[in-house]
Design an enzyme around this catalytic site. Structure first.
Site, PDB file in Angstrom:
ATOM      1  N   GLY A   6       0.919  -1.239  -0.104  1.00 50.05           N
ATOM      2  CA  GLY A   6       0.052   0.009  -0.074  1.00 50.05           C
ATOM      3  C   GLY A   6       0.792   1.203   0.136  1.00 50.05           C
ATOM      4  N   GLY A  48       0.665   5.590   0.872  1.00 55.93           N
ATOM      5  CA  GLY A  48      -0.204   6.620   1.532  1.00 55.93           C
ATOM      6  C   GLY A  48       0.379   8.031   1.101  1.00 55.93           C
ATOM      7  N   GLY A  84       3.991   7.983   2.924  1.00 49.98           N
ATOM      8  CA  GLY A  84       4.939   6.823   2.616  1.00 49.98           C
ATOM      9  C   GLY A  84       4.384   5.567   2.285  1.00 49.98           C
ATOM     10  N   VAL A 129       3.751   1.277   2.235  1.00 46.93           N
ATOM     11  CA  VAL A 129       3.456   0.079   3.599  1.00 46.93           C
ATOM     12  C   VAL A 129       4.039  -1.097   2.965  1.00 46.93           C
ATOM     13  CG1 VAL A 129       1.876  -0.988   4.820  1.00 46.93           C
ATOM     14  CG2 VAL A 129       1.714   1.292   4.613  1.00 46.93           C
ATOM     15  N   LYS A 132       5.687   0.491   7.656  1.00 42.92           N
ATOM     16  CA  LYS A 132       5.233   1.558   7.115  1.00 42.92           C
ATOM     17  C   LYS A 132       6.773   2.514   6.869  1.00 42.92           C
ATOM     18  CE  LYS A 132       2.218   5.530   6.792  1.00 42.92           C
ATOM     19  NZ  LYS A 132       0.807   5.752   7.302  1.00 42.92           N
ATOM     20  N   ASP A 158      -7.263  12.376  12.693  1.00 42.12           N
ATOM     21  CA  ASP A 158      -7.437  11.947  11.333  1.00 42.12           C
ATOM     22  C   ASP A 158      -8.408  10.847  11.234  1.00 42.12           C
ATOM     23  OD1 ASP A 158      -7.167  12.550   8.607  1.00 42.12           O
ATOM     24  OD2 ASP A 158      -5.324  11.823   8.217  1.00 42.12           O
TER      25      ASP A 158
END
Lengths: 169, 335
Positions: B19, B21, B24, B26, B41, B130
Site C-alpha cells: 500500500g 499513502g 510513505g 507500506v 510503514k 485523522d
C-alpha cells in the site's frame, strides 16, 4: 446445478451474461488485465475475482455497477471501431459523474479559487469602485492596486490565470 | 530508495509493497529475528518525527483489539520504518468501494468498535485527529472487525504536555474536520467524535462527505434513533455527544434495521499471495531445477535474486545511529 453455475445463471439475468464472459470480452477489447479493470470499476481486485469466479453474484456498489455498464458499452464501441481505447477508458471514468447516487460534491465541476475570491469582491463593491480605489493607491502600492483590479474588475479567466501565476501553479 | 529484498536494521526484509499513502509506502516485511510477516510503514525522517514522539510517549499504552499499535521502529539512512501487525482486509475505503452503503448492522458495529478504540485513546489524553475510512483497517471475514490505524497526526492534549507540541496549523482531512477544528481550535477529543459521525454517515449512505460543511442526516433516518445518534455526533460543539463512552452508551439502544436479503458483506483478504521465493515460514530456498541445466558461464549473467544482506552488526549500528539522530531531532524540535 453447482453453486458457481447458480451464481452465473443469476449473473446472466442481471448482466445479460455471466460476469466472467462479460469481463473477458471487455478485457480483450480494451487490452486491460484484471487488476486494471478492478481499478477502472473502482472495486478491489479480490472483489472482482469473486465476481469472475462465480462466488458472488452482484456488483454491490451502485457506482461500480454504473461503471460496469459503461465499461461494457465502451468495449463494444471499441470493438466496432467507433472509439479508441483511451476514449473508452475515459468514458468509464466519467460514468459515475452522470449518475445521481454519488455525492453532489463529486459531480460539481471544479471551481477555480479565483472565482470565489471575485465573488467576495463583487459582493463588496462595484467594479468601478475597485478601479477607482486602485488608481488612488497605484503610485504607492502598485501590487495591491493590481490585485484590486484583477479581482474587482477583470474577467474570470484573467483572474484565474493571474491567481495561478501568483501561486506558482 | 528502498527496494524489494533489502533488509533493514539486519532484521526486516522487504517482501512486497502492499500500500501507499500520502507520507510513505507500506511493505509486507519478514521479521528475521522473531519470524512472521508484519506491515512496515516507511516514512521520511521529517514525516516520522511526530509518530516517533507519539510512539515513545504512548506506543505501549494502546494494546487494544481495535487499534493497530506500532510494534517498533527502526531508522536507517534518512528513512524510518514502523512495524505493526499486518492487517489483511484493506481499509474501510476499500469496503465502501466494494459495497457502497453498508447494512446498518455493519455500520453500527464498526461505529461501536471505533468508539471503543477512541475511549482508550482519549483516556490517554490523546486526540487522533485523522479518523477517516482510509485509516480504519479491517480484518478479513464475514463479521465486522476494524482497527484504527495511522497515529501520525495524533497529539497529546494532557494538561502537562508542552504547549509547543500543539501545532498551530489545521491538521486533518477536509470532509472529516469539525468546523471548530477547521477554524483553528486546539485539538480536542470532540473533533474525533465528529469524524466518527462523518464515517458513520458515509457507511449509511455510501457517499463521500462534502469537503466543506456538515453532511445532512439522510431523510429516511431523520426521525429514527439512529438519525438522532448521528446528528448528535455531527452537532456543533456544545450540543455534540461529549465523549466516546457516552456515544457508546447511546449507541447501545439504537436498533439496527434488518438488512434486506442482499448478498452478505464479506471483507476479503486484500494482501495478495506471497511473491515467488516466499512461503508461510519466510524465504524459501531457491529451486535448484532449471538453474542446474544452465552452463556456469550463463549462470554468471543471471542476477542474484536478492541483494546481499548486510552484516547484522553493521546494520544494527546504523540503526542505532539513526535512532540517536531521531531522538536528537525530536528533542530539538519539541524541547
Amino acid at each position: 446445478m453447482s453453486e458457481v453455475a447458480q451464481v452465473r445463471a443469476k449473473q446472466s439475468e442481471l448482466y445479460g451474461a455471466p460476469l466472467n464472459e462479460v469481463l473477458q470480452r471487455c478485457s480483450a477489447a480494451l487490452g486491460l488485465n484484471q487488476a486494471q479493470m478492478a481499478k477502472l470499476l473502482g472495486i478491489s481486485a479480490p472483489m472482482l475475482s469473486q465476481l469472475i469466479n462465480g462466488h458472488r453474484i452482484k456488483v454491490a456498489n451502485p457506482t461500480a455497477a454504473a461503471r460496469l455498464v459503461a465499461l461494457v458499452q465502451a468495449a463494444d464501441a471499441v470493438s466496432s471501431g467507433e472509439i479508441t481505447v483511451a476514449q473508452a477508458v475515459a468514458a468509464v471514468g466519467e460514468a459515475d459523474a452522470t449518475e445521481s447516487f454519488t455525492a453532489t460534491t463529486a459531480i460539481r465541476p471544479k471551481r477555480h479559487l479565483a472565482a470565489d475570491i471575485q465573488d467576495v469582491f463583487r459582493a463588496t463593491a462595484a467594479a468601478g469602485d475597485f478601479i477607482g480605489a486602485a488608481n488612488a493607491i497605484r503610485a504607492e502600492y502598485p501590487d495591491v492596486a493590481e490585485l484590486l483590479v484583477v479581482y474587482g474588475a477583470e474577467r474570470a479567466d484573467t483572474a484565474a490565470a493571474w491567481t495561478d501565476q501568483k501561486l506558482g501553479r | 530508495m528502498w527496494v524489494m529484498g533489502d533488509v533493514y536494521a539486519g532484521r526486516f526484509e522487504l517482501v512486497d509493497l502492499v500500500g501507499s499513502g500520502a507520507h510513505g509506502s507500506v511493505w509486507r516485511v519478514w521479521d528475521h529475528r522473531d519470524g512472521g510477516y508484519l506491515a512496515g510503514k516507511v516514512l521520511s525522517q521529517a514525516d516520522s518525527v511526530a509518530i516517533v514522539r507519539f510512539f515513545r510517549e504512548q506506543g505501549l499504552r494502546f494494546q487494544h483489539p481495535h487499534i493497530v499499535a506500532p510494534l517498533g521502529w527502526v531508522g536507517e539512512d534518512d528513512r524510518v520504518m514502523f512495524t505493526m501487525p499486518l492487517v489483511r482486509g484493506g481499509s474501510l475505503t476499500t469496503l465502501l468501494n466494494d459495497y457502497g452503503a453498508l447494512p446498518q448492522r455493519w455500520a453500527l458495529a464498526i461505529t461501536d468498535q471505533l468508539l471503543s478504540a477512541l475511549e482508550v485513546v482519549h483516556g490517554a489524553e490523546v486526540v487522533h485527529r485523522d479518523i477517516k475510512p482510509h485509516n480504519i483497517l479491517l480484518e478479513p471475514g464475514t463479521q465486522p472487525h476494524v482497527r484504527v490505524s495511522d497515529f501520525g497526526t495524533a497529539v497529546s492534549v494532557a494538561d502537562d504536555s508542552p504547549r509547543l507540541t500543539r501545532l498551530h496549523h489545521v491538521v486533518g482531512t477536509p470532509g472529516y474536520l469539525a468546523s471548530e477544528a477547521a477554524e483553528g481550535a486546539d485539538p480536542d477529543p470532540l473533533q474525533d467524535l465528529y469524524a466518527v459521525g462523518v464515517v458513520l454517515w458515509q457507511m449509511l449512505t455510501g457517499e463521500r462527505p462534502p469537503r466543506l460543511g456538515t453532511p445532512a442526516v439522510p431523510v429516511d433516518l431523520q426521525d429514527t434513533a439512529l438519525g438522532g445518534f448521528l446528528s448528535r455526533l455531527l452537532a456543533p460543539v456544545g450540543s455534540r455527544t461529549h465523549s466516546a463512552t457516552e456515544a457508546r452508551r447511546q449507541l447501545r439502544i439504537v436498533p439496527a434495521q434488518a438488512a434486506h436479503a442482499d448478498e452478505p458483506v464479506e471483507v476479503f483478504d486484500q494482501v495478495g499471495a506471497l511473491p515467488e521465493g516466499w512461503g508461510p515460514d519466510g524465504p524459501t530456498p531457491a529451486e535448484p531445477g532449471p538453474i542446474a541445466t544452465i552452463t556456469p558461464a550463463a549462470q554468471e549473467l543471471i542476477p542474484a535474486r536478492r541483494a546481499p544482506r548486510w552484516p547484522v552488526a553493521v546494520a544494527l549500528g546504523v540503526a542505532a545511529v539513526g535512532i540517536v539522530l531521531l531522538v536528537v531531532a525530536g528533542v530539538l524540535l519539541f524541547a
